[in-house]
Design a protein around this motif. Structure first.
Motif, PDB file in Angstrom:
ATOM      1  N   GLY A 272      -6.785  -4.166  -4.787  1.00 46.99           N
ATOM      2  CA  GLY A 272      -6.881  -4.068  -3.334  1.00 46.99           C
ATOM      3  C   GLY A 272      -6.444  -2.682  -2.868  1.00 46.99           C
ATOM      4  O   GLY A 272      -6.888  -2.198  -1.822  1.00 46.99           O
ATOM      5  N   SER A 273      -5.615  -2.032  -3.661  1.00 49.44           N
ATOM      6  CA  SER A 273      -5.135  -0.684  -3.324  1.00 49.44           C
ATOM      7  C   SER A 273      -6.293   0.304  -3.150  1.00 49.44           C
ATOM      8  O   SER A 273      -6.178   1.264  -2.398  1.00 49.44           O
ATOM      9  N   ILE A 274      -7.419   0.051  -3.834  1.00 49.31           N
ATOM     10  CA  ILE A 274      -8.552   0.978  -3.681  1.00 49.31           C
ATOM     11  C   ILE A 274      -9.714   0.352  -2.901  1.00 49.31           C
ATOM     12  O   ILE A 274     -10.457   1.049  -2.247  1.00 49.31           O
ATOM     13  N   LEU A 275      -9.821  -0.984  -2.947  1.00 52.45           N
ATOM     14  CA  LEU A 275     -10.921  -1.626  -2.209  1.00 52.45           C
ATOM     15  C   LEU A 275     -10.564  -1.786  -0.727  1.00 52.45           C
ATOM     16  O   LEU A 275     -11.425  -1.673   0.152  1.00 52.45           O
TER      17      LEU A 275
ATOM     18  N   ASP B 102     -12.561  -0.563   2.503  1.00 49.87           N
ATOM     19  CA  ASP B 102     -13.100   0.800   2.524  1.00 49.87           C
ATOM     20  C   ASP B 102     -14.611   0.724   2.238  1.00 49.87           C
ATOM     21  O   ASP B 102     -15.029   0.579   1.085  1.00 49.87           O
ATOM     22  N   GLY B 103     -15.408   0.802   3.309  1.00 49.39           N
ATOM     23  CA  GLY B 103     -16.861   0.642   3.193  1.00 49.39           C
ATOM     24  C   GLY B 103     -17.492   1.673   2.270  1.00 49.39           C
ATOM     25  O   GLY B 103     -18.427   1.373   1.529  1.00 49.39           O
ATOM     26  N   ASP B 104     -16.960   2.884   2.291  1.00 48.81           N
ATOM     27  CA  ASP B 104     -17.500   3.952   1.451  1.00 48.81           C
ATOM     28  C   ASP B 104     -17.309   3.577  -0.035  1.00 48.81           C
ATOM     29  O   ASP B 104     -18.238   3.656  -0.843  1.00 48.81           O
ATOM     30  N   TYR B 105     -16.106   3.116  -0.354  1.00 48.73           N
ATOM     31  CA  TYR B 105     -15.835   2.737  -1.748  1.00 48.73           C
ATOM     32  C   TYR B 105     -16.674   1.518  -2.144  1.00 48.73           C
ATOM     33  O   TYR B 105     -17.197   1.454  -3.267  1.00 48.73           O
ATOM     34  N   VAL B 106     -16.792   0.563  -1.228  1.00 54.39           N
ATOM     35  CA  VAL B 106     -17.594  -0.632  -1.538  1.00 54.39           C
ATOM     36  C   VAL B 106     -19.010  -0.215  -1.921  1.00 54.39           C
ATOM     37  O   VAL B 106     -19.577  -0.719  -2.901  1.00 54.39           O
TER      38      VAL B 106
END
Ligand code: UTP
Length: 225
Positions: free
Chosen positions: A9-12, A18-22
């Motif tokens: 969850g730290s990165i998602l 985080d829409g960009d990461y998704v």
């Protein structure tokens, strides 16, 4: 190969999702799923921690707080599954048993299952159940360090560590809702008992993650049994 990812969850969802990461991780998973069977278990991130601390402040038990965290992880899983569209299994499984029965051609996405452990543990249990070739722990921690890197400036990343040494290294870390360390007790136990091939790396560096999966040199740590 059968591959199970735990995406922190730290990165998602470092703040909200985080829409960009998704978008980026969906393209990555789409590529990896060609020729591999893939499952992704996602963490709760900040939304989970905020909801857990509100619940705790209102007098909820730890198990209730875990449940609050689980619901947050499943919301994150829904977002990722929707981004993957037809490449993903439509349902978000709520148990390991259900997940194992759906594991296969499409990318399986899920969050937590029951109170008492982290989504890393869910990913390890699923990896165990489906006899995965590889478990990838992808978070904002880029490797296992010889001591806690948040507290020690001189901490050094390890290319390899035995699961027994990792258990000793992580002993005494948090066990409460929203406070799990790099890998919790359940995850470590399952990795050890089933000798699951495990990689720890930074899930934001998708090129590095691809190298790791394809057996090329990568930045991160291999956990060996
Ligand atoms: P995680 O701890 O797995 O997500 O789940 P996180 O906080 O985002 O951590 P990283 O970044 O993935 O490492 C959030 C919380 O949900 C509850 C726990 O309280 C956990 O801390 N949870 C999650 C469960 O109780 N059971 C589960 O199966 C999954």
């Amino acid at each position: 190969m059968k591959i199970v990812f735990s995406i922190g969850g730290s990165i998602l969802a470092p703040e909200g999702v985080d829409g960009d990461y998704v978008g980026k991780v969906s393209s990555f998973l789409s590529g990896i799923s060609e020729g591999n069977e893939v499952a992704v278990v996602v963490g709760g991130g900040r939304p989970a921690r905020e909801k857990i601390s509100v619940a705790r402040a209102k007098g909820a038990s730890w198990a209730e707080c875990d449940h609050v965290g689980i619901l947050a992880t499943r919301e994150n899983a829904r977002v990722l599954a929707d981004a993957l569209g037809d490449l993903a299994v439509e349902a978000i499984p709520e148990s390991i048993h259900e997940a194992a029965s759906l594991f296969g051609d499409r990318i399986l996405v899920m969050g937590g299952t029951e109170p008492g452990h982290s989504t890393d543990a869910v990913a390890c249990l699923l990896a165990d159940w489906v006899k995965a070739d590889l478990f990838v722990n992808a978070s904002n921690v880029d490797a296992v360090y010889d001591k806690n890197p948040w507290e020690n400036d001189d901490a050094k990343p390890l290319e390899e560590i035995s699961v027994d040494d990792l258990i000793v290294l992580l002993e005494g870390e948090g066990m409460n809702a929203g406070e799990y360390p790099l890998l919790d007790h359940v995850a470590l136990k399952v990795i050890k008992r089933s000798s699951i091939r495990t990689l720890v790396l930074d899930g934001r560096d998708l090129g590095n993650m691809r190298s790791a999966i394809e057996g090329r040199p990568f930045k991160g740590t291999s956990v060996v049994s």
